[in-house]
Scaffold this motif. Structure first.
Motif, mmCIF file in Angstrom:
data_model
loop_
_atom_site.group_PDB
_atom_site.id
_atom_site.type_symbol
_atom_site.label_atom_id
_atom_site.label_comp_id
_atom_site.label_asym_id
_atom_site.label_seq_id
_atom_site.Cartn_x
_atom_site.Cartn_y
_atom_site.Cartn_z
ATOM 1 N N SER A 1 79.300 18.396 42.719
ATOM 2 C CA SER A 1 80.266 18.607 41.474
ATOM 3 C C SER A 1 79.300 19.550 40.622
ATOM 4 O O SER A 1 78.039 19.220 40.581
ATOM 5 N N TYR A 2 79.944 20.728 40.106
ATOM 6 C CA TYR A 2 79.012 21.490 39.148
ATOM 7 C C TYR A 2 79.661 21.474 37.970
ATOM 8 O O TYR A 2 81.121 21.320 37.898
ATOM 9 N N GLU A 3 79.017 21.666 36.746
ATOM 10 C CA GLU A 3 79.433 21.757 35.442
ATOM 11 C C GLU A 3 78.830 22.841 34.866
ATOM 12 O O GLU A 3 77.513 22.806 34.732
ATOM 13 N N HIS A 4 79.358 23.974 34.439
ATOM 14 C CA HIS A 4 78.774 25.075 33.491
ATOM 15 C C HIS A 4 79.608 25.057 32.038
ATOM 16 O O HIS A 4 80.685 24.773 32.174
ATOM 17 N N THR B 1 73.582 25.361 34.863
ATOM 18 C CA THR B 1 74.475 24.545 35.601
ATOM 19 C C THR B 1 73.707 23.460 36.201
ATOM 20 O O THR B 1 72.970 23.391 36.729
ATOM 21 N N THR C 1 84.388 20.898 42.327
ATOM 22 C CA THR C 1 83.756 20.101 43.291
ATOM 23 C C THR C 1 83.999 20.733 44.633
ATOM 24 O O THR C 1 84.937 21.408 44.883
ATOM 25 N N THR D 1 84.175 23.385 35.483
ATOM 26 C CA THR D 1 83.840 22.468 36.409
ATOM 27 C C THR D 1 84.415 22.674 37.828
ATOM 28 O O THR D 1 85.483 23.211 37.779
#
Length: 110
Positions: free
Chosen positions: A94-97, A75, A104, A102
């Motif tokens: 903000s996270y993106e997996h 991530t 925030t 995603t």
């Protein structure tokens, strides 16, 4: 089942396997849903921890707007500070997996 037989009839075996299969059809999707929800909650918890640590660092150091990326597992967490027109600042993560998507998380600097 006859008293002199020591095993099950074929029909009894098929009936029990069918009942087990039907139960699995209902339980497996719900278990997958719970697993994904737990994964999303874990991602949000990590994002909140990063946000709070960045809030503490920003208040103590008084740093300006910046952006950096941290990677935990697979991530990517993007940490940045937003400034509004009235002078208030907000730390956002903000996270993106790849699998769960995603999100925030934001918090105001006081």
């Amino acid at each position: 089942m006859l008293r002199r037989n020591n095993g099950f009839f074929l029909v009894e075996m098929l009936l029990s396997l069918t009942a087990l299969g039907i139960a699995a059809l209902f339980l497996i999707p719900s278990l997958v849903f719970l697993w994904e929800k737990g994964e999303r909650i874990s991602l949000e918890k990590n994002a909140r921890q990063l946000m709070y640590s960045e809030l503490i660092r920003t208040v103590s150091e008084g740093s300006g707007p910046f952006s950096h990326i941290e990677k935990i597992g697979v991530t990517n967490y993007t940490i940045y500070i937003k400034q509004s027109g009235n002078g208030s600042r907000e730390v956002c993560v903000s996270y993106e997996h790849p699998a769960t998507g995603t999100g925030t998380v934001c918090g105001f600097v006081e």
